[in-house]
Design an enzyme around this catalytic site. Structure first.
Site, mmCIF file in Angstrom:
data_model
loop_
_atom_site.group_PDB
_atom_site.id
_atom_site.type_symbol
_atom_site.label_atom_id
_atom_site.label_comp_id
_atom_site.label_asym_id
_atom_site.label_seq_id
_atom_site.Cartn_x
_atom_site.Cartn_y
_atom_site.Cartn_z
ATOM 1 N N LYS A 37 38.468 34.096 50.622
ATOM 2 C CA LYS A 37 39.286 35.085 51.325
ATOM 3 C C LYS A 37 38.437 36.270 51.765
ATOM 4 O O LYS A 37 38.013 37.082 50.956
ATOM 5 C CB LYS A 37 40.428 35.567 50.433
ATOM 6 N N GLU B 19 33.023 43.339 40.953
ATOM 7 C CA GLU B 19 32.044 44.377 41.290
ATOM 8 C C GLU B 19 32.809 45.458 42.026
ATOM 9 O O GLU B 19 33.469 45.174 43.021
ATOM 10 C CB GLU B 19 30.960 43.826 42.226
ATOM 11 N N GLU C 178 35.238 58.201 44.649
ATOM 12 C CA GLU C 178 34.508 57.536 45.727
ATOM 13 C C GLU C 178 35.217 57.827 47.054
ATOM 14 O O GLU C 178 36.431 57.629 47.167
ATOM 15 C CB GLU C 178 34.488 56.023 45.475
HETATM 16 P P1 NAD Z 1 39.394 46.582 48.792
HETATM 17 O O1 NAD Z 1 39.503 46.568 47.324
HETATM 18 O O2 NAD Z 1 40.395 47.331 49.560
HETATM 19 O O3 NAD Z 1 39.457 45.104 49.354
HETATM 20 C C1 NAD Z 1 38.596 44.081 48.862
HETATM 21 C C2 NAD Z 1 39.257 42.743 49.040
HETATM 22 O O4 NAD Z 1 40.397 42.672 48.199
HETATM 23 C C3 NAD Z 1 39.755 42.477 50.456
HETATM 24 O O5 NAD Z 1 39.482 41.140 50.782
HETATM 25 C C4 NAD Z 1 41.249 42.696 50.317
HETATM 26 O O6 NAD Z 1 41.994 41.955 51.241
HETATM 27 C C5 NAD Z 1 41.506 42.196 48.921
HETATM 28 N N1 NAD Z 1 42.724 42.696 48.297
HETATM 29 C C6 NAD Z 1 43.388 43.850 48.530
HETATM 30 N N2 NAD Z 1 44.473 43.926 47.742
HETATM 31 C C7 NAD Z 1 44.490 42.828 46.983
HETATM 32 C C8 NAD Z 1 45.360 42.340 45.977
HETATM 33 N N3 NAD Z 1 46.414 43.016 45.594
HETATM 34 N N4 NAD Z 1 45.035 41.176 45.399
HETATM 35 C C9 NAD Z 1 43.963 40.473 45.758
HETATM 36 N N5 NAD Z 1 43.128 40.872 46.723
HETATM 37 C C10 NAD Z 1 43.388 42.036 47.330
HETATM 38 O O7 NAD Z 1 37.928 47.063 49.119
HETATM 39 P P2 NAD Z 1 37.218 47.226 50.534
HETATM 40 O O8 NAD Z 1 37.795 48.410 51.220
HETATM 41 O O9 NAD Z 1 37.203 45.948 51.264
HETATM 42 O O10 NAD Z 1 35.711 47.528 50.086
HETATM 43 C C11 NAD Z 1 35.286 48.785 49.705
HETATM 44 C C12 NAD Z 1 35.153 48.874 48.207
HETATM 45 O O11 NAD Z 1 34.325 47.847 47.722
HETATM 46 C C13 NAD Z 1 34.484 50.152 47.756
HETATM 47 O O12 NAD Z 1 35.146 50.657 46.641
HETATM 48 C C14 NAD Z 1 33.071 49.695 47.383
HETATM 49 O O13 NAD Z 1 32.417 50.531 46.472
HETATM 50 C C15 NAD Z 1 33.329 48.356 46.841
HETATM 51 N N6 NAD Z 1 32.145 47.510 46.893
HETATM 52 C C16 NAD Z 1 31.473 47.245 45.724
HETATM 53 C C17 NAD Z 1 30.321 46.466 45.746
HETATM 54 C C18 NAD Z 1 29.543 46.146 44.486
HETATM 55 O O14 NAD Z 1 28.707 45.255 44.513
HETATM 56 N N7 NAD Z 1 29.801 46.811 43.374
HETATM 57 C C19 NAD Z 1 29.863 45.974 46.955
HETATM 58 C C20 NAD Z 1 30.567 46.269 48.115
HETATM 59 C C21 NAD Z 1 31.709 47.027 48.067
#
Ligand code: NAD
Length: 692
Positions: free
Chosen positions: A367, A448, A580
């Site tokens: 996904k 992560e 963040e």
């Molecule tokens: P997000 O958490 O909004 O979304 C991530 C994924 O989760 C997307 O595919 C989204 O569709 C899905 N998602 C959202 N709600 C969900 C639910 N209820 N159940 C299951 N899946 C769901 O994050 P984002 O905006 O895509 O990415 C930014 C975040 O990711 C930041 O906080 C960043 O720090 C973090 N990030 C961390 C790393 C790492 O390696 N630690 C790397 C990249 C990004």
């Protein structure tokens, strides 16, 4: 030379003295041939180079007043006399002005003149013979080459029986200083234009599946442009995808590791072939600069190659045999895995989690994030092109909140690999912890999450480096990296100086659409992000002093632009110093001393990346011990981790998984098993050696 070695690029300068000398002669000839338009000046103390220029001038009939020789005041006077006595013009020059800046020049001279290869040193103080000194550099090169070939032959002989080294190498990044790379990227951006706005369906069992609705993915640089329309999976389709994975699981689990690894290597090959095109999609769909988009594809390649090799290592059973008993310890996959990825490394992270799950024998529901679903669809194309067996991976784009819970609570899902925000990670962790009826195992969650990363600037830091490193860490990809440095913790003594220079550096960052090669700061991912970041900036204004903010001008109507923003005198507990923001917003915080800086740096709920700029070995030691983050960077920016070289991931509320691109990562996707066999048969007696 060092940077080229780090990037896996060919060294762009001459590495041997004879090469420079030979090139000097080539250029002398070129200049003299063009004396009608210019007056060549030969600056050298090398008698051979000087004599060569004179001879060529004579041969070409260049009048003596159409060229000159230049030499340093006080150096090699006998050579000057000789040139003059031959009737040539000599210009003697000397540096003058301020002593301190001049020191650098003098040191360079010293290094040059005392180097073993220096003509002056060899001629004047080491008495090397004229014959050797005046040799044609091409002849010297020829002799060197022969000697090296001999050395290679001799050195290789004893190793012929050894195993060749098959070490992992990071995919080299594109060097955009080379014209062919710049052209390839702009061609690719043109090439994908007719493809914009196409539809990409959900894919189950390698077949496109219609969904009742689709999601438009927009170009953040030009928000009226639709990059693609991607299927919006329903809970029903999510169930179908899991069922398909479950059907394919036994077969994929029992596929030999060599085949699974070979599959990843084929994926890497397709990535290489489609590298420019994929980079162009990343620029267009996620507003990443050229360099960053290219790095995203390179990292995706690295994940495939690295996990293929690691899985092969892991799949060698460990034996602990004793007489009459054989013990084997080995791994097997967990089952159906769900991979949920963020948009900010749209290809690399999605590929990384997927590759790890697949190569270890799990089947995958993939996904992508809504904002980068077209790249997800491109990855699906690549996987199919590389020969993906039916059902081993199903592509399920859609809205996280709609299909996420179906996947994470599904009784047939054994593992969830998630990268994204803290909020969603905690939700998934909670949901996965419940064990529904019919689920005969406890789900494994690899997550992560975010960071509030700090860079400490010590009072003796090299400010040229620190200012650039902090600005890069804070504003690279608009601060939308989990590794971004969003806090600069600066020691009191240099606080003002650092802040002033940082502001000037920030002013110089051009805000432009991502497809423009001059873009230093592009758009943020979407309208929701922009509004959230702008709100955080408003909060910041109440908590601290807004020291600088770039005005994005008319771009504000073109896409989702937020100018780089610097807050000063930020209290360590302020919201903007704790939460963040995931945008180009930097909090500069003052610390009394290094201990204070470390206390502030460690004082958040996150522990992902961190950085320090210092010249004191003692202080660096202390920071290495006490700055407790997953990835610490010393005297460099705190973003840009490379697979294998800098395995990436944090702890506290930054991560519950282990490090991506590191040696332990795959262990999370497998279950260990032990098989013990009694090999004793009737009449069996172990051999007993003498003395036992
Ligand atoms: P997000 O958490 O909004 O979304 C991530 C994924 O989760 C997307 O595919 C989204 O569709 C899905 N998602 C959202 N709600 C969900 C639910 N209820 N159940 C299951 N899946 C769901 O994050 P984002 O905006 O895509 O990415 C930014 C975040 O990711 C930041 O906080 C960043 O720090 C973090 N990030 C961390 C790393 C790492 O390696 N630690 C790397 C990249 C990004």
């Amino acid at each position: 030379t060092v940077l080229a070695a780090q990037h896996g690029w060919p060294v762009p300068v001459w590495t041997q003295k004879w090469q420079s000398d030979a090139n000097y002669e080539k250029l002398s000839t070129f200049l003299l041939e063009n004396h009608a338009w210019l007056v060549p000046a030969f600056g050298s103390h090398n008698v051979r180079s000087i004599a060569h220029a004179m001879a060529v001038a004579e041969q070409l009939g260049v009048p003596p007043r159409r060229y000159e020789f230049q030499m340093l005041y006080g150096m090699a006077d006998p050579i000057k006399d000789a040139i003059r006595s031959l009737g040539h013009r000599v210009r003697v020059y000397t540096p003058y002005g301020e002593l301190l800046p001049g020191m650098a020049y003098l040191v360079r001279r010293l290094l040059e003149n005392t180097s073993n290869d220096s003509f002056l040193r060899q001629g004047f103080s080491e008495g090397v013979s004229e014959e050797l000194l005046l040799r044609n550099p091409e002849v010297v090169g020829e002799q060197r080459r022969k000697r090296q070939t001999m050395a290679v032959i001799t050195n290789n002989a004893p190793q012929a029986h050894g195993r060749p080294s098959v070490g992992f190498r990071n995919e080299p990044l594109a060097d955009f200083a080379r014209e062919e790379n710049r052209r390839a990227m702009s061609d690719a951006l043109q090439f994908i234009r007719p493809e914009l706005g196409k539809t990409y369906p959900v894919v189950i069992d390698n077949q496109p599946v219609q969904s009742p609705a689709a999601l438009d993915s927009l170009n953040p640089s030009h928000s009226s442009q639709v990059v693609g329309r991607v299927g919006r999976a329903t809970p029903e389709l999510a169930n179908q995808a899991v069922a398909s994975c479950l059907r394919a699981f036994d077969g994929w689990r029992d596929t030999p590791i060599e085949e699974r690894a070979a599959f990843l290597r084929r994926v890497a090959e397709v990535f290489r072939r489609r590298h420019w095109e994929l980079s162009a999609w990343i620029v267009t769909e996620t507003g990443k600069q050229w360099r960053e988009s290219d790095a995203d594809v390179a990292e995706a390649i690295d994940f495939c190659e690295y996990y293929a090799t690691e899985a092969e290592k892991l799949w060698h059973p460990q034996h602990r045999d004793v007489p009459g008993e054989e013990n084997a310890y080995f791994y097997e996959p967990r089952g159906v895995a769900v991979v949920i990825a963020p948009w900010n490394f749209p290809l690399a992270i999605l590929t990384g989690m997927t590759a790890a799950a697949l190569v270890t024998g799990n089947t995958v529901v993939m996904k992508p994030a809504e904002q980068s679903a077209v790249i997800g669809a491109k990855l699906m194309e690549v996987l199919i092109e590389a020969g993906l067996p039916t059902g081993v991976l199903n592509f399920l784009p859609g809205v996280g909140e709609e299909i996420g819970p179906v996947l994470t609570q599904h009784p047939d899902v054994a593992l969830i690999a998630f990268t994204g925000s803290l909020k969603v990670a905690l939700l998934i962790n909670e949901q996965a912890a419940k064990t529904p009826g019919g689920q005969n195992f406890v789900k494994k969650v690899i997550a992560e999450m975010g960071g509030k990363n700090a860079v400490i600037v010590d009072s003796d830091a090299d400010l040229d480096e620190a200012v650039r490193g902090v600005a890069d860490s804070a504003f690279g990809y608009q601060g939308q990296k989990c590794s971004a440095g969003s806090r600069a913790i600066v020691l009191e003594g240099i606080y003002d100086q650092f802040l002033n220079r940082l502001i000037e550096a920030t002013k110089s960052l051009a805000v432009k659409p991502a497809e423009d090669p001059g873009c230093a700061v592009g758009p943020v991912i979407d309208a929701e992000s922009r509004d959230r970041i702008l709100k955080a900036i408003e909060t910041g204004k109440a908590e601290a002093r807004l020291a600088y903010q770039t005005d994005v001008g008319p771009l504000v109507n073109e896409g989702y632009y937020v100018g780089p923003t610097v807050f000063a005198e930020v209290p360590e507990t302020a919201t903007i110093a704790q939460e963040e923001i995931f945008g180009p917003v930097l909090s500069v915080i003052k610390a009394k001393d290094l201990d204070d800086a470390l206390r502030i740096a460690n004082g958040t709920k996150y522990a992902l990346t961190g950085g320090v700029y210092s010249r004191s070995p003692d202080n660096l030691d202390k920071v290495k011990r006490r700055f407790r983050v997953g990835n610490l960077y010393v005297n460099r920016k705190c973003t840009g981790a490379l697979v294998d070289r800098q395995p990436f991931g944090g702890f506290k509320l930054s991560g519950i998984g282990s490090k991506a691109g590191g040696p332990d990562y795959l262990l999370q996707f497998v279950l260990p098993r032990t098989v013990t066999e009694n090999t004793m048969r009737r009449g069996f007696a172990p051999e007993v050696s003498e003395g036992e």
